[in-house]
Design an enzyme around this catalytic site. Structure first.
Site, PDB file in Angstrom:
ATOM      1  N   THR A  92       0.870  -1.181   0.000  1.00 41.32           N
ATOM      2  CA  THR A  92       0.000   0.000   0.000  1.00 41.32           C
ATOM      3  C   THR A  92       0.908   1.233   0.000  1.00 41.32           C
ATOM      4  O   THR A  92       1.544   1.522   1.015  1.00 41.32           O
ATOM      5  CB  THR A  92      -0.897   0.015   1.255  1.00 41.32           C
ATOM      6  OG1 THR A  92      -1.585  -1.240   1.325  1.00 41.32           O
ATOM      7  CG2 THR A  92      -1.904   1.149   1.191  1.00 41.32           C
ATOM      8  N   LYS A 168      -7.383   1.433  -2.973  1.00 34.76           N
ATOM      9  CA  LYS A 168      -6.874   0.836  -1.726  1.00 34.76           C
ATOM     10  C   LYS A 168      -6.883   1.867  -0.586  1.00 34.76           C
ATOM     11  O   LYS A 168      -7.303   1.567   0.539  1.00 34.76           O
ATOM     12  CB  LYS A 168      -5.452   0.306  -1.972  1.00 34.76           C
ATOM     13  CG  LYS A 168      -4.743  -0.196  -0.743  1.00 34.76           C
ATOM     14  CD  LYS A 168      -5.448  -1.367  -0.075  1.00 34.76           C
ATOM     15  CE  LYS A 168      -4.820  -1.689   1.271  1.00 34.76           C
ATOM     16  NZ  LYS A 168      -5.639  -2.591   2.066  1.00 34.76           N
ATOM     17  N   LYS A 237       0.187   5.134   8.381  1.00 33.53           N
ATOM     18  CA  LYS A 237       0.787   5.430   7.071  1.00 33.53           C
ATOM     19  C   LYS A 237      -0.308   5.569   6.005  1.00 33.53           C
ATOM     20  O   LYS A 237      -0.319   6.521   5.218  1.00 33.53           O
ATOM     21  CB  LYS A 237       1.770   4.298   6.724  1.00 33.53           C
ATOM     22  CG  LYS A 237       2.342   4.356   5.358  1.00 33.53           C
ATOM     23  CD  LYS A 237       2.098   3.177   4.452  1.00 33.53           C
ATOM     24  CE  LYS A 237       1.778   1.808   4.850  1.00 33.53           C
ATOM     25  NZ  LYS A 237       1.186   0.962   3.853  1.00 33.53           N
TER      26      LYS A 237
HETATM   27  P1  NAP Z   1       5.133  -6.049   7.877  1.00 33.52           P
HETATM   28  O1  NAP Z   1       4.792  -7.331   8.538  1.00 33.52           O
HETATM   29  O2  NAP Z   1       5.616  -4.914   8.676  1.00 33.52           O
HETATM   30  O3  NAP Z   1       6.265  -6.418   6.771  1.00 33.52           O
HETATM   31  C1  NAP Z   1       6.939  -5.386   6.094  1.00 33.52           C
HETATM   32  C2  NAP Z   1       7.947  -5.971   5.118  1.00 33.52           C
HETATM   33  O4  NAP Z   1       8.706  -4.892   4.541  1.00 33.52           O
HETATM   34  C3  NAP Z   1       8.977  -6.898   5.775  1.00 33.52           C
HETATM   35  O5  NAP Z   1       9.358  -7.865   4.821  1.00 33.52           O
HETATM   36  C4  NAP Z   1      10.130  -5.945   6.069  1.00 33.52           C
HETATM   37  O6  NAP Z   1      11.377  -6.593   6.167  1.00 33.52           O
HETATM   38  C5  NAP Z   1      10.089  -5.097   4.822  1.00 33.52           C
HETATM   39  N1  NAP Z   1      10.743  -3.798   4.960  1.00 33.52           N
HETATM   40  C6  NAP Z   1      10.306  -2.716   5.662  1.00 33.52           C
HETATM   41  N2  NAP Z   1      11.177  -1.687   5.530  1.00 33.52           N
HETATM   42  C7  NAP Z   1      12.183  -2.157   4.736  1.00 33.52           C
HETATM   43  C8  NAP Z   1      13.359  -1.561   4.225  1.00 33.52           C
HETATM   44  N3  NAP Z   1      13.685  -0.299   4.494  1.00 33.52           N
HETATM   45  N4  NAP Z   1      14.159  -2.327   3.441  1.00 33.52           N
HETATM   46  C9  NAP Z   1      13.851  -3.616   3.166  1.00 33.52           C
HETATM   47  N5  NAP Z   1      12.732  -4.214   3.602  1.00 33.52           N
HETATM   48  C10 NAP Z   1      11.913  -3.488   4.375  1.00 33.52           C
HETATM   49  O7  NAP Z   1       3.941  -5.503   6.991  1.00 33.52           O
HETATM   50  P2  NAP Z   1       2.716  -6.300   6.327  1.00 33.52           P
HETATM   51  O8  NAP Z   1       1.589  -6.359   7.287  1.00 33.52           O
HETATM   52  O9  NAP Z   1       3.219  -7.547   5.685  1.00 33.52           O
HETATM   53  O10 NAP Z   1       2.305  -5.239   5.190  1.00 33.52           O
HETATM   54  C11 NAP Z   1       3.002  -5.127   3.958  1.00 33.52           C
HETATM   55  C12 NAP Z   1       2.226  -4.138   3.073  1.00 33.52           C
HETATM   56  O11 NAP Z   1       0.896  -4.630   2.854  1.00 33.52           O
HETATM   57  C13 NAP Z   1       2.064  -2.739   3.689  1.00 33.52           C
HETATM   58  O12 NAP Z   1       2.136  -1.779   2.660  1.00 33.52           O
HETATM   59  C14 NAP Z   1       0.668  -2.808   4.307  1.00 33.52           C
HETATM   60  O13 NAP Z   1       0.104  -1.521   4.419  1.00 33.52           O
HETATM   61  C15 NAP Z   1      -0.065  -3.686   3.311  1.00 33.52           C
HETATM   62  N6  NAP Z   1      -1.211  -4.456   3.822  1.00 33.52           N
HETATM   63  C16 NAP Z   1      -1.198  -5.054   5.070  1.00 33.52           C
HETATM   64  C17 NAP Z   1      -2.304  -5.798   5.471  1.00 33.52           C
HETATM   65  C18 NAP Z   1      -2.362  -6.476   6.834  1.00 33.52           C
HETATM   66  O14 NAP Z   1      -3.461  -6.829   7.290  1.00 33.52           O
HETATM   67  N7  NAP Z   1      -1.240  -6.688   7.504  1.00 33.52           N
HETATM   68  C19 NAP Z   1      -3.406  -5.955   4.629  1.00 33.52           C
HETATM   69  C20 NAP Z   1      -3.374  -5.388   3.366  1.00 33.52           C
HETATM   70  C21 NAP Z   1      -2.264  -4.646   2.963  1.00 33.52           C
HETATM   71  P3  NAP Z   1      11.857  -7.190   7.612  1.00 33.52           P
HETATM   72  O15 NAP Z   1      11.171  -8.524   7.748  1.00 33.52           O
HETATM   73  O16 NAP Z   1      13.327  -7.315   7.457  1.00 33.52           O
HETATM   74  O17 NAP Z   1      11.431  -6.196   8.650  1.00 33.52           O
END
Ligand code: NAP
Length: 297
Positions: A92, A168, A237
């Site tokens: 997102t 989104k 965010k």
């Molecule tokens: P998350 O668990 O925080 O995972 C974030 C990912 O990004 C991890 O792989 C993290 O790596 C990586 N990352 C963050 N900063 C980085 C950087 N500077 N360099 C390299 N890698 C980096 O988040 P998530 O829940 O999976 O969400 C991912 C996306 O999907 C977001 O944009 C979120 O808004 C969206 N989303 C989330 C949901 C939900 O319910 N969770 C639903 C729909 C959409 P590390 O493992 O090394 O930290």
């Protein structure tokens, strides 16, 4: 069978990638921290040592946290990526960034498809996300077999990638508003001696029966904020991004301002890494629950 790269194995990415492996795709996986790569390797993904190795093959999916992560990890890879590669970005991100990324990809003969998703990790794990996709139709057709595994439904929004991001962000604003509404209603009911669980049972099985209300209503009722399925700081965010998209086109979104402010309050009180449902803590604090508990003890 398609050769697919996957970058970003966080809460969502790890489940989506595992699902693609289960469906029989050959998936090269990379993540910033190593443990997630090893875990995916255990379920049959092919670990790679760098993001560059993942950004190749027929298609690559990225599921990084935010715009900064995309700028840091993906943008430096564009110059050397194989021409014709389709990059499907499921994160997102900002509407303006999606527009920029599309231009940068096109200039290098790469295809950029925006495919943000609706649905929490439980749905990601079983391929039941709602995928909103936009971009060049030929590129989308090439990655359709992947999207069909990831999503219960795939919603096409046209050939400009940023259109999917608009949808989104509009949706996540509504999600934040729904959780905030339940949080405030729960605080008011609690002040009148009605347990939030009882209130939310009535409401989420009566007139507010959508998945968003039911899922977050149940979390609020149980005060179940850890571990986070959807981290509160990520929704903050999204509200920032929704407000930026509104601001750029002179659209007042007063309700988004309210939700944004409540999320800031939660982060300021140390709840940024808890689930979005922790918005209920903000409403309860404002209604004096901590004071009331202090009086009792
Ligand atoms: P998350 O668990 O925080 O995972 C974030 C990912 O990004 C991890 O792989 C993290 O790596 C990586 N990352 C963050 N900063 C980085 C950087 N500077 N360099 C390299 N890698 C980096 O988040 P998530 O829940 O999976 O969400 C991912 C996306 O999907 C977001 O944009 C979120 O808004 C969206 N989303 C989330 C949901 C939900 O319910 N969770 C639903 C729909 C959409 P590390 O493992 O090394 O930290």
């Amino acid at each position: 069978m398609m050769d697919v790269g996957f970058i970003g194995l966080g809460t969502m990415g790890s489940r989506i990638a595992a699902n693609l492996v289960k469906a029989g795709f050959s998936v090269r996986v990379w993540n910033r921290s190593r443990a997630a790569i090893d875990e995916l390797a255990r379920v049959g993904a092919r670990p790679v040592e760098s993001a560059r190795e993942a950004f190749s093959g027929d298609a690559v999916i990225s599921m990084l946290a935010d715009d900064d992560a995309i700028r840091e990890v993906i943008v430096p890879l564009l110059d050397d990526a194989p021409k014709g590669l389709v990059h499907v970005n499921m994160s997102t991100i900002a509407v303006a960034s999606a527009r920029d990324l599309a231009t940068q990809h096109t200039a290098r003969q790469l295809a950029y498809v925006a495919a943000p998703v609706f649905g929490r990790p439980e749905l990601a794990a079983v391929g039941k996300l709602n995928v909103v996709v936009a971009g060049d139709s030929t590129a989308i057709a090439r990655v359709e077999p992947l999207l069909d595994v990831i999503g219960e439904r795939v919603w096409r929004m046209g050939d400009k990638p940023e259109r999917a991001n608009v949808v989104k962000l509009a949706g996540n604003f509504m999600l934040g508003a729904a959780v905030e509404a339940m949080a405030e209603a729960s605080a008011m009911a609690w002040r009148h001696g009605i347990a939030p669980a009882d209130l939310l049972d009535v409401l989420t099985n009566g007139v507010f029966t959508s998945p968003a209300y039911k899922t977050y209503g149940a979390l609020i009722a149980k005060e179940h904020y850890d571990p986070a399925g959807f981290r509160l700081s990520l929704l903050l965010k999204d509200l920032r991004l929704a407000l930026a998209a509104a601001d750029s086109n002179a659209v007042p979104m007063p309700l988004a301002d309210v939700v944004h402010e409540a999320l800031l309050d939660a982060v300021a009180h140390g709840d940024g890494d808890r689930d979005v449902a922790a918005l209920a803590k903000v409403a309860m604090r404002r209604a004096g629950r901590e004071v009331a508990q202090g009086v009792q003890t």
